[in-house]
Enzyme design. Structure first.
Site: not given
Ligand code: DHK
Length: 143
Positions: A11-12, A76, A99
């Site tokens: 997500p995101n 997340a 990550h």
């Molecule tokens: C991406 C996210 O969206 C967060 O929820 C994580 C991760 C970290 C990233 O560092 O790619 O914590």
């Protein structure tokens, strides 16, 4: 037929480029996809992103049926989804958890990923370049 490497994003991450650039940088997801395809040096890549848990589980199931390896940034869901963990447990091949940021340098809520227990390896804190490192490592591992 050479089995593909699945690169799965949570997500995101579709907002990369604009999302909290001080944490995630300014590289877009489309640019990251291009980096992964280049780093795969001819091995097929299935590149996916979703904000929906069920879709991510669906791609892990696809990988179980037809993939060689998984590179996954669960975002997340890393810290919440037992369902994705259970799906990854069924995957027989190598799994690299990725990550963009170093989650251990961030708020406590980001410190314990459920996925690391089933990951072959974890890469974090290299920014978008972590994807290139993960795919190259996966290609070498798959031989
Ligand atoms: C991406 C996210 O969206 C967060 O929820 C994580 C991760 C970290 C990233 O560092 O790619 O914590």
């Amino acid at each position: 037929m050479t089995k593909p490497i699945f690169v799965i994003n949570g997500p995101n991450l579709n907002r990369l480029g604009k999302r909290e650039p001080e944490i995630y940088g300014t590289t877009t997801l489309a640019e990251i996809e291009a980096m992964c395809r280049k780093a795969a040096s001819g091995r097929p890549i299935r590149f996916h992103q979703s904000n929906a848990e069920h879709e991510i589980i669906g791609w892990v199931h696809d990988a179980i049926d037809e993939g060689a390896g998984i590179v996954i940034n669960p975002a997340a869901f890393s810290f919440t989804s037992i369902a994705i963990l259970d799906a990854l447990k069924m995957f027989p091949g190598p799994i690299i958890e990725l990550h963009i940021s170093n989650v251990h340098k961030r708020e406590a809520v980001y410190h314990h990923s459920l996925m690391s227990a089933v990951a072959t390896a974890v890469i974090m804190g290299l920014g978008a370049d972590g994807y290139r490192a993960a795919v190259e490592a996966m290609v070498r591992r798959l031989g």
